[in-house]
Motif scaffolding. Sequence first.
Motif, mmCIF file in Angstrom:
data_model
loop_
_atom_site.group_PDB
_atom_site.id
_atom_site.type_symbol
_atom_site.label_atom_id
_atom_site.label_comp_id
_atom_site.label_asym_id
_atom_site.label_seq_id
_atom_site.Cartn_x
_atom_site.Cartn_y
_atom_site.Cartn_z
ATOM 1 N N ALA A 121 0.841 -1.200 0.000
ATOM 2 C CA ALA A 121 0.000 0.000 0.000
ATOM 3 C C ALA A 121 0.877 1.251 0.000
ATOM 4 C CB ALA A 121 -0.903 -0.003 1.231
ATOM 5 N N ALA A 122 0.208 2.389 0.037
ATOM 6 C CA ALA A 122 0.888 3.679 0.048
ATOM 7 C C ALA A 122 1.710 3.842 1.326
ATOM 8 C CB ALA A 122 -0.150 4.793 -0.055
ATOM 9 N N PRO A 123 2.761 4.654 1.292
ATOM 10 C CA PRO A 123 3.559 4.891 2.504
ATOM 11 C C PRO A 123 2.692 5.474 3.620
ATOM 12 C CG PRO A 123 4.647 5.809 0.570
ATOM 13 C CD PRO A 123 3.302 5.355 0.140
ATOM 14 N N GLY A 124 2.997 5.090 4.837
ATOM 15 C CA GLY A 124 2.256 5.585 5.987
ATOM 16 C C GLY A 124 1.112 4.676 6.402
ATOM 17 N N THR A 125 0.886 3.598 5.670
ATOM 18 C CA THR A 125 -0.171 2.656 6.030
ATOM 19 C C THR A 125 0.469 1.351 6.485
ATOM 20 O OG1 THR A 125 -0.334 1.810 3.787
ATOM 21 C CG2 THR A 125 -1.778 3.649 4.366
ATOM 22 N N THR A 126 -0.284 0.577 7.222
ATOM 23 C CA THR A 126 0.237 -0.694 7.706
ATOM 24 C C THR A 126 0.157 -1.742 6.603
ATOM 25 O OG1 THR A 126 0.051 -2.400 9.370
ATOM 26 C CG2 THR A 126 -1.992 -1.358 8.697
ATOM 27 N N ASP A 127 1.223 -2.497 6.448
ATOM 28 C CA ASP A 127 1.213 -3.568 5.464
ATOM 29 C C ASP A 127 1.532 -4.912 6.123
ATOM 30 O OD1 ASP A 127 3.840 -3.148 6.035
ATOM 31 O OD2 ASP A 127 4.508 -3.046 3.956
ATOM 32 N N ASP A 128 1.342 -4.990 7.445
ATOM 33 C CA ASP A 128 1.584 -6.237 8.156
ATOM 34 C C ASP A 128 0.530 -7.266 7.759
ATOM 35 O OD1 ASP A 128 3.731 -5.203 9.491
ATOM 36 O OD2 ASP A 128 2.578 -4.554 11.233
ATOM 37 N N ALA A 129 1.002 -8.435 7.394
ATOM 38 C CA ALA A 129 0.070 -9.509 7.028
ATOM 39 C C ALA A 129 -0.581 -10.053 8.290
ATOM 40 C CB ALA A 129 0.824 -10.618 6.308
ATOM 41 N N ARG A 130 -1.852 -10.401 8.188
ATOM 42 C CA ARG A 130 -2.538 -11.014 9.325
ATOM 43 C C ARG A 130 -3.617 -11.951 8.814
ATOM 44 N NH1 ARG A 130 -5.476 -5.546 10.731
ATOM 45 N NH2 ARG A 130 -7.571 -6.079 10.075
ATOM 46 N N ILE A 131 -3.995 -12.872 9.686
ATOM 47 C CA ILE A 131 -5.008 -13.867 9.335
ATOM 48 C C ILE A 131 -6.379 -13.213 9.416
ATOM 49 C CG2 ILE A 131 -6.076 -16.013 10.053
ATOM 50 C CD1 ILE A 131 -3.519 -17.146 9.806
ATOM 51 N N ARG A 132 -7.169 -13.448 8.373
ATOM 52 C CA ARG A 132 -8.547 -12.954 8.338
ATOM 53 C C ARG A 132 -9.456 -14.083 7.889
ATOM 54 N NH1 ARG A 132 -9.204 -7.007 7.231
ATOM 55 N NH2 ARG A 132 -7.122 -6.142 7.274
ATOM 56 N N HIS A 133 -10.678 -14.026 8.361
ATOM 57 C CA HIS A 133 -11.703 -14.960 7.909
ATOM 58 C C HIS A 133 -12.766 -14.135 7.198
ATOM 59 C CE1 HIS A 133 -15.068 -18.036 8.822
ATOM 60 N NE2 HIS A 133 -14.530 -18.249 7.654
ATOM 61 N N LEU A 134 -12.897 -14.342 5.897
ATOM 62 C CA LEU A 134 -13.825 -13.563 5.087
ATOM 63 C C LEU A 134 -14.833 -14.483 4.397
ATOM 64 C CD1 LEU A 134 -11.305 -11.230 3.210
ATOM 65 C CD2 LEU A 134 -12.589 -10.706 5.271
ATOM 66 N N THR A 135 -16.063 -14.051 4.346
ATOM 67 C CA THR A 135 -17.090 -14.705 3.543
ATOM 68 C C THR A 135 -17.707 -13.623 2.674
ATOM 69 O OG1 THR A 135 -17.532 -16.298 5.290
ATOM 70 C CG2 THR A 135 -19.203 -16.072 3.585
ATOM 71 N N LEU A 136 -17.456 -13.709 1.366
ATOM 72 C CA LEU A 136 -17.866 -12.655 0.443
ATOM 73 C C LEU A 136 -18.528 -13.230 -0.795
ATOM 74 C CD1 LEU A 136 -14.599 -10.549 0.409
ATOM 75 C CD2 LEU A 136 -16.734 -9.892 1.454
ATOM 76 N N ALA A 137 -19.431 -12.464 -1.357
ATOM 77 C CA ALA A 137 -20.020 -12.805 -2.653
ATOM 78 C C ALA A 137 -19.212 -12.086 -3.723
ATOM 79 C CB ALA A 137 -21.472 -12.363 -2.695
ATOM 80 N N LEU A 138 -18.589 -12.863 -4.587
ATOM 81 C CA LEU A 138 -17.823 -12.289 -5.686
ATOM 82 C C LEU A 138 -18.740 -12.112 -6.890
ATOM 83 C CD1 LEU A 138 -14.534 -14.380 -5.518
ATOM 84 C CD2 LEU A 138 -14.993 -12.151 -4.501
ATOM 85 N N PRO A 139 -18.658 -10.984 -7.570
ATOM 86 C CA PRO A 139 -19.501 -10.743 -8.743
ATOM 87 C C PRO A 139 -19.177 -11.728 -9.876
ATOM 88 C CG PRO A 139 -18.322 -8.746 -8.092
ATOM 89 C CD PRO A 139 -17.824 -9.844 -7.243
ATOM 90 N N PRO A 140 -20.084 -11.845 -10.842
ATOM 91 C CA PRO A 140 -19.899 -12.815 -11.934
ATOM 92 C C PRO A 140 -18.594 -12.660 -12.723
ATOM 93 C CG PRO A 140 -22.126 -11.956 -11.963
ATOM 94 C CD PRO A 140 -21.379 -11.177 -10.931
ATOM 95 N N GLN A 141 -18.122 -11.434 -12.915
ATOM 96 C CA GLN A 141 -16.901 -11.280 -13.712
ATOM 97 C C GLN A 141 -15.694 -11.929 -13.034
ATOM 98 O OE1 GLN A 141 -18.600 -8.622 -12.543
ATOM 99 N NE2 GLN A 141 -17.231 -7.118 -11.641
ATOM 100 N N HIS A 142 -15.640 -11.898 -11.703
ATOM 101 C CA HIS A 142 -14.536 -12.554 -10.996
ATOM 102 C C HIS A 142 -14.689 -14.071 -11.043
ATOM 103 C CE1 HIS A 142 -12.738 -8.880 -9.591
ATOM 104 N NE2 HIS A 142 -13.893 -8.475 -9.092
ATOM 105 N N ALA A 143 -15.924 -14.548 -10.935
ATOM 106 C CA ALA A 143 -16.167 -15.986 -11.057
ATOM 107 C C ALA A 143 -15.776 -16.469 -12.450
ATOM 108 C CB ALA A 143 -17.629 -16.300 -10.769
#
Length: 184
Positions: A109-131
């Motif tokens: 990301a841009a300077p001044g933002t955190t870029d530390d990797a961390r574990i996330r649990h996501l449940t998302l609906a991806l639009p048809p173009q990504h599918a």
Amino acid sequence: MGIVDDGLNKAAQQAFTRPIPKSAGAQMRYLVKQLKGTRAVAQQLGVSQRTVERYVKDQIRRPRPDLAQRLADAVRERWQPRVRAEARKRAATSTGVVVDVRARFGFTAAPGTTDDARIRHLTLALPPQHAARLFNAQDAGASEQQLRGLAAEALGEVYFRDGGRRAHGLEVELTDIEQMQFDL
């Protein structure tokens, strides 16, 4: 096979309208019919042609666990191809796909933002173009790393960048996938 590839295949298998054959004999007969002969089935499963013939005639009823798994996987791979194709087409054109993932997300990301990797649990609906991009890449024989890259790009677009409304220039990296499931 990898996590993303297996997840996409399992999602397409959820669209089956009938269960796969249960008994080893029925599974063997189905494969013999699909592959047009006992020799081809024997080569695919790594057993002798005579063994396949004995399963077809129900002279052998219970395969050893490793053969049972290979047999079930081979049947599942070929079961209801038109139903599977229709479900994938519907997901790629109108409904999209739901992804449930628990993984480590890293950022560039841009300077001044955190870029530390961390574990996330996501449940998302991806639009048809990504599918559609995921399915097209899978059909083209993309590697697991390429499929992970496409999944990370889709998750970055939908969740982190919110369709271009925030976090401009944020690049998402998907590593250490603990679990990933898709639903059509």
